[in-house]
Design a protein around this motif. Structure first.
Motif, PDB file in Angstrom:
ATOM      1  N   ALA A  78       0.843  -1.219   0.000  1.00  0.00           N
ATOM      2  CA  ALA A  78       0.000   0.000   0.000  1.00  0.00           C
ATOM      3  C   ALA A  78       0.871   1.259   0.000  1.00  0.00           C
ATOM      4  N   ASP A  79       0.385   2.273  -0.674  1.00  0.00           N
ATOM      5  CA  ASP A  79       1.108   3.554  -0.687  1.00  0.00           C
ATOM      6  C   ASP A  79       0.631   4.370   0.527  1.00  0.00           C
ATOM      7  N   ASN A  88      -3.914   9.586   5.213  1.00  0.00           N
ATOM      8  CA  ASN A  88      -4.930  10.557   5.664  1.00  0.00           C
ATOM      9  C   ASN A  88      -6.344  10.018   5.438  1.00  0.00           C
ATOM     10  N   THR A  89      -6.528   9.371   4.287  1.00  0.00           N
ATOM     11  CA  THR A  89      -7.846   8.789   3.989  1.00  0.00           C
ATOM     12  C   THR A  89      -8.206   7.728   5.030  1.00  0.00           C
ATOM     13  N   MET A  90      -7.205   6.900   5.382  1.00  0.00           N
ATOM     14  CA  MET A  90      -7.478   5.826   6.351  1.00  0.00           C
ATOM     15  C   MET A  90      -7.874   6.418   7.715  1.00  0.00           C
ATOM     16  N   VAL A  91      -7.201   7.489   8.103  1.00  0.00           N
ATOM     17  CA  VAL A  91      -7.528   8.116   9.388  1.00  0.00           C
ATOM     18  C   VAL A  91      -8.919   8.754   9.315  1.00  0.00           C
ATOM     19  N   THR A  92      -9.183   9.454   8.214  1.00  0.00           N
ATOM     20  CA  THR A  92     -10.518  10.066   8.055  1.00  0.00           C
ATOM     21  C   THR A  92     -11.604   8.990   8.083  1.00  0.00           C
ATOM     22  N   ALA A  93     -11.293   7.850   7.450  1.00  0.00           N
ATOM     23  CA  ALA A  93     -12.275   6.763   7.373  1.00  0.00           C
ATOM     24  C   ALA A  93     -12.715   6.325   8.768  1.00  0.00           C
ATOM     25  N   ARG A  94     -11.815   6.422   9.734  1.00  0.00           N
ATOM     26  CA  ARG A  94     -12.166   6.020  11.088  1.00  0.00           C
ATOM     27  C   ARG A  94     -12.684   7.195  11.932  1.00  0.00           C
ATOM     28  N   THR A 141      -3.805  -1.023  -1.687  1.00  0.00           N
ATOM     29  CA  THR A 141      -2.755  -1.793  -2.359  1.00  0.00           C
ATOM     30  C   THR A 141      -2.408  -1.113  -3.678  1.00  0.00           C
ATOM     31  N   GLU A 142      -1.206  -1.396  -4.179  1.00  0.00           N
ATOM     32  CA  GLU A 142      -0.851  -0.934  -5.523  1.00  0.00           C
ATOM     33  C   GLU A 142      -1.138  -2.024  -6.556  1.00  0.00           C
ATOM     34  N   ASP A 143      -1.491  -3.210  -6.064  1.00  0.00           N
ATOM     35  CA  ASP A 143      -1.696  -4.361  -6.950  1.00  0.00           C
ATOM     36  C   ASP A 143      -3.197  -4.462  -7.302  1.00  0.00           C
ATOM     37  N   ILE A 144      -3.602  -3.606  -8.227  1.00  0.00           N
ATOM     38  CA  ILE A 144      -5.033  -3.505  -8.533  1.00  0.00           C
ATOM     39  C   ILE A 144      -5.570  -4.819  -9.118  1.00  0.00           C
TER      40      ILE A 144
END
Ligand SMILES: O=CCCCC(=O)O
Length: 453
Positions: A242-243, A249-255, A391-394
């Motif tokens: 994962a990048d 920031n998105t992950m923190v906002t998500a929670r 992930t970067e592995d779409i």
């Protein structure tokens, strides 16, 4: 008659005192809805869409007022209240623009000369809604449902009665006929009675599993359709590639957005061991930087929870998990309705913070050996609202879409609602869909029309 007060969870001051509607008042509201039913259903769709555009305009005009009301009644940080109202306006604009197409007859080729599905309104729909997004939860139901030609009665959460009444007034000010959308100040018993009434054609509820079982049980007993949007225990899966710089920031906002009080929040972080240390460092640093404080301040990101008992309940879930071996990296401090952003590691599948929904700012982190274990842990939930994978592995991510038994799967973004996309869950997260074409077709009679000429 039963009185109740609404209280500002930040200042603890009483906001207002209300009296619950009596049975007679509730019946008279239902009668009003029924009186308008057929003329509203027969109104040209363009005219109903025009009224919805008025709602969108009024929402934007009044966004400061409505955001302040939410802050006052349930402690929502003001800036997040502004975003909520803007999103409501977006949903109204979406349906005002698209309802005509979404509700158009669907031609089906058969041996008839003509056959199609038409979409007639059902009548009066009862909505039981929660306090966490006091405007959004209501508007995302009401915009499509009214535009399809139904009328609506709203039983909102008691602590946001001011918002409930403001929404009723909003529809009136936008030009909706009286009786089209009405707010009830009703207790559970009155709601059960109302569902049994022939005038109510279907019920929708966003709320707890317990409330869902009770309302849907009554609806089922009276052969009425229900749509349920219940809790979520969304996993945020972080694969080893994962990048983090792009997505932390998105992950923190998500929670943490809405002070963690969201059904679709990321609740369980399931992180592959090769990236675990880097994830924890960046995630913790970002959470530490979130500004807690007076929800009226525009800079505040973490406000108070909506009620003190909710913060107590959350702390209990955390403390039970700590007893079972979870480690506190940050937070777990409570002061009244304020609960500090909390990070727990070493979370295992037997802990309350893994098994149950945590409705507040708590991130429960579990380390996974590899991608496969991360997916299996994510799917290990009674709830099925949504999951997100970073992930970067779409290609690999696309290959596991069907392994995720949830209502939504987001890759490299947080699970979020969007008027253009269906919203809803599987398993104990409920059934039915809101928003998009699916949402507007929940409360219509999909009538088969078959014509031989
Ligand atoms: O509790 C559910 C919250 C849904 C929030 C959203 O639709 O963004």
């Amino acid at each position: 008659m039963k009185e109740y007060q609404t209280k500002n969870p930040y200042t603890t001051e009483v906001v207002d005192t209300y009296t619950e509607d009596s049975s007679v008042e509730i019946e008279s509201k239902l009668k009003k809805a029924l009186a308008i039913e057929s003329s509203w259903a027969r109104m040209e769709i363009e005219d109903r869409c025009e009224l919805l555009t008025n709602v969108a305009e009024l929402l934007i005009e009044r966004k400061e007022e409505y955001a302040a009301l939410m802050t006052q009644e349930m402690g929502k940080p003001y800036a997040q209240g502004i975003s909520e109202i803007e999103k409501c306006a977006w949903a109204c604009d979406f349906y005002a623009l698209n309802a005509d197409d979404l509700l158009a007859d669907e031609i089906i080729d058969t041996d008839a000369d003509e056959s199609f599905i038409s979409h007639d309104p059902l009548g009066c729909i009862l909505a039981v809604m929660p306090w966490n997004y006091p405007f959004w939860q209501v508007i995302r139901f009401a915009a499509p449902t009214l535009t399809a030609g139904n009328t609506a009665l709203l039983k909102h959460a008691q602590n946001v009665t001011g918002c409930s009444l403001a929404i009723e007034q909003l529809f009136l000010d936008a030009g909706y006929p009286e009786g089209c959308f009405q707010s009830l100040k009703a207790g559970h018993e009155e709601i059960e009675k109302l569902i049994a009434n022939d005038g109510i054609k279907a019920v929708t509820l966003t709320g707890s599993e317990k409330a869902g079982k009770s309302i849907a049980g009554t609806a089922g007993k009276h052969l009425k359709k229900s749509v349920l949007e219940l809790g979520g225990n969304n996993a945020c899966i972080v694969w080893e590639d994962a990048d983090l710089d792009q997505h932390i920031n998105t992950m923190v906002t998500a929670r943490m957005q809405n002070t963690g009080q969201s059904c679709i929040a990321a609740k369980r972080f399931i992180v592959c061991e090769d990236i675990y240390d880097a994830f924890l460092e960046k995630f913790t640093a970002k959470v530490k930087s979130l500004k807690s404080g007076d929800p009226r301040n525009e800079e505040t990101f973490i406000g108070v929870m909506a009620r003190e008992d909710l913060a107590e309940e959350l702390q209990k879930q955390v403390n039970e998990s700590i007893k079972k071996g979870a480690k506190v990296i940050l937070g777990n401090m409570r002061n009244g309705a304020y609960y500090s952003p909390t990070i727990l590691t070493d979370v295992t599948i037997d802990m309350p913070v893994f098994i149950e929904e945590t409705f507040g700012p708590v991130a429960a982190i579990t380390k996974a050996k590899n991608r496969e274990e991360a997916i299996a842990l994510a799917a290990n939930s009674r709830l099925g609202l949504g999951s997100m994978l970073f992930t970067e592995d779409i290609d690999a991510a696309m290959n596991i879409i069907s392994n995720i038994p949830d209502g939504a799967f987001f890759i490299n973004d947080m699970v979020k609602s969007d008027p253009r996309l269906p919203f809803g869950g599987t398993k104990a997260s409920g059934y039915g869909r809101e928003l998009s074409r699916e949402g507007i077709l929940e409360f219509v009679n999909k009538k088969t029309v078959y014509i031989k000429k």
